[in-house]
Motif scaffolding. Structure first.
Motif, short mmCIF file in Angstrom:
data_model
loop_
_atom_site.label_atom_id
_atom_site.label_comp_id
_atom_site.label_asym_id
_atom_site.label_seq_id
_atom_site.Cartn_x
_atom_site.Cartn_y
_atom_site.Cartn_z
N MET A 161 0.82 -1.21 0.00
CA MET A 161 0.00 0.00 0.00
C MET A 161 0.85 1.27 0.00
N THR A 162 2.00 1.23 0.64
CA THR A 162 2.87 2.42 0.66
C THR A 162 3.31 2.81 -0.74
N HIS A 163 3.32 1.84 -1.65
CA HIS A 163 3.75 2.11 -3.02
C HIS A 163 2.59 2.41 -3.96
N ILE A 164 1.46 1.71 -3.80
CA ILE A 164 0.38 1.85 -4.79
C ILE A 164 -0.70 2.84 -4.37
N ASN A 165 -0.81 3.11 -3.08
CA ASN A 165 -1.89 3.97 -2.60
C ASN A 165 -1.39 5.42 -2.46
N LYS A 166 -1.14 6.05 -3.60
CA LYS A 166 -0.65 7.42 -3.61
C LYS A 166 -1.63 8.30 -4.38
N PRO A 167 -1.88 9.51 -3.87
CA PRO A 167 -2.85 10.40 -4.54
C PRO A 167 -2.52 10.66 -6.01
N ALA A 168 -1.24 10.67 -6.35
CA ALA A 168 -0.85 10.96 -7.73
C ALA A 168 -1.41 9.95 -8.72
N TYR A 169 -1.62 8.71 -8.27
CA TYR A 169 -2.12 7.67 -9.17
C TYR A 169 -3.64 7.71 -9.30
N ASN A 170 -4.30 8.25 -8.31
CA ASN A 170 -5.76 8.40 -8.35
C ASN A 170 -6.46 7.05 -8.54
N TRP A 171 -6.06 6.08 -7.71
CA TRP A 171 -6.62 4.73 -7.82
C TRP A 171 -7.56 4.42 -6.66
N LYS A 172 -8.67 3.78 -6.98
CA LYS A 172 -9.52 3.13 -5.98
C LYS A 172 -9.05 1.69 -5.90
N ILE A 173 -8.70 1.22 -4.72
CA ILE A 173 -8.03 -0.06 -4.57
C ILE A 173 -8.90 -1.05 -3.81
N ASP A 174 -9.14 -2.20 -4.44
CA ASP A 174 -9.82 -3.32 -3.80
C ASP A 174 -8.85 -4.49 -3.69
N LEU A 175 -9.10 -5.35 -2.72
CA LEU A 175 -8.16 -6.43 -2.43
C LEU A 175 -8.85 -7.79 -2.39
N TYR A 176 -8.18 -8.77 -3.01
CA TYR A 176 -8.55 -10.18 -2.88
C TYR A 176 -7.30 -10.94 -2.43
N ILE A 177 -7.53 -12.06 -1.79
CA ILE A 177 -6.42 -12.92 -1.36
C ILE A 177 -6.73 -14.35 -1.78
N ILE A 178 -5.76 -14.99 -2.46
CA ILE A 178 -5.96 -16.37 -2.89
C ILE A 178 -4.78 -17.22 -2.42
N PRO A 179 -5.03 -18.47 -2.09
CA PRO A 179 -3.94 -19.34 -1.65
C PRO A 179 -3.01 -19.69 -2.80
N ARG A 180 -1.81 -20.05 -2.46
CA ARG A 180 -0.85 -20.47 -3.48
C ARG A 180 -1.33 -21.76 -4.13
N PRO A 181 -0.90 -22.05 -5.35
CA PRO A 181 -1.31 -23.29 -6.01
C PRO A 181 -0.92 -24.51 -5.18
N GLY A 182 -1.85 -25.44 -5.06
CA GLY A 182 -1.58 -26.67 -4.33
C GLY A 182 -1.79 -26.60 -2.83
N PHE A 183 -2.21 -25.42 -2.34
CA PHE A 183 -2.41 -25.30 -0.89
C PHE A 183 -3.55 -26.20 -0.43
N GLN A 184 -3.33 -26.87 0.70
CA GLN A 184 -4.36 -27.70 1.31
C GLN A 184 -4.53 -27.27 2.76
N ARG A 185 -5.78 -27.17 3.17
CA ARG A 185 -6.06 -26.79 4.55
C ARG A 185 -5.53 -27.87 5.50
N PRO A 186 -5.02 -27.46 6.66
CA PRO A 186 -4.48 -28.44 7.62
C PRO A 186 -5.54 -29.46 8.02
N PRO A 187 -5.16 -30.72 8.18
CA PRO A 187 -6.13 -31.73 8.63
C PRO A 187 -6.75 -31.33 9.97
N GLY A 188 -8.04 -31.54 10.08
CA GLY A 188 -8.72 -31.22 11.33
C GLY A 188 -9.10 -29.77 11.49
#
Length: 249
Positions: free
Chosen positions: A169-196
């Motif tokens: 955010m310190t790099h992309i969230n600057k007034p000069a760019y005039n961006w509205k920023i939304d965020l998604y988070i996805i697991p890395r390929p092959g990620f499996q939830r811990p057993p249990g």
């Protein structure tokens, strides 16, 4: 979380010499896609980027994502990379696919392109590479300024990165760019939830809540500690109505 320069190694990922040597050395290994393949990113790409868009793929390397997008109906993708070796390789590979064009270019200086000339820019690891190079903050600022300049009002900069909001955010969230920023988070390929695991799995197609500084809430827990972060940066302008988000396809 809190990964950025600490994830870098001793290579200068912002240097064309490094990348030329790497692509020559790995020529026989075939294509390589950083972080995620298109099938995992498709819901986000299709949601925010119409198939008729003029798309710029920065730091394309020898990845097949642009090819996969053309197979999915995208009509106009300009691909740039700092490595002349990668660009010549990809030009030869896709010389019979008119939807794909390739140019050798440093993303910190894209003066070849006019202002407001692209509907969207996709970045899968390129900003991360610059953050591992010399003069990282300056390089990042130069690249992001160029991305903002060439995007049309209402255009989308889609950043796929390992950098969580505390380091991006310190790099992309600057007034000069005039961006509205939304965020998604996805697991890395092959990620499996811990057993249990008893907690309900998070939907990676849902927007992630952030505070007024664009950071994750203090109690937010990453399902995968090595998740990838997708920042949707919409260039604000007078004409587009950005109040309604398109639906996932």
């Amino acid at each position: 979380m809190f990964r950025d320069e600490s994830a870098c190694n001793t290579y200068n990922y912002g240097d064309s010499v490094y990348w030329d040597a790497r692509y020559i050395h790995e020529a026989s290994a075939g294509s390589f896609d950083w972080y995620q393949r298109y099938h995992a990113l498709r819901p986000f790409v299709r949601k925010y980027i119409p198939t008729s868009s003029r798309v710029l793929m920065v730091g394309c390397g020898n990845a097949v994502m642009s090819e996969d997008m053309v197979k999915d109906g995208y009509e106009n993708i300009m691909n740039v990379d700092i490595s002349c070796v990668a660009i010549e390789m990809m030009r030869r590979k896709y010389e019979h696919i008119p939807q794909l064009k390739y140019l050798q270019m440093d993303v910190r200086d894209m003066g070849f392109f006019l202002d407001d000339s692209f509907d969207s820019v996709i970045d899968k690891g390129t900003l991360d590479s610059l953050m591992c190079g010399t003069d990282a903050p300056l390089s990042a600022s130069q690249m992001l300024g160029e991305v903002s300049r060439i995007l049309k009002p209402g255009g989308i900069y889609m950043l796929i990165t390992y950098g969580d909001p505390t380091v991006r955010m310190t790099h992309i969230n600057k007034p000069a760019y005039n961006w509205k920023i939304d965020l998604y988070i996805i697991p890395r390929p092959g990620f499996q939830r811990p057993p249990g695991s008893t907690s309900s799995p998070k939907s990676y197609l849902s927007l992630v809540p952030t505070n007024e500084k664009g950071l994750l809430p203090a109690d937010y827990v990453l399902e995968d500690p090595d998740s990838h972060f997708i920042y949707i940066c919409t260039k604000m302008g007078q004409d587009p109505d950005l109040s309604d988000s398109p639906a996932f396809l």
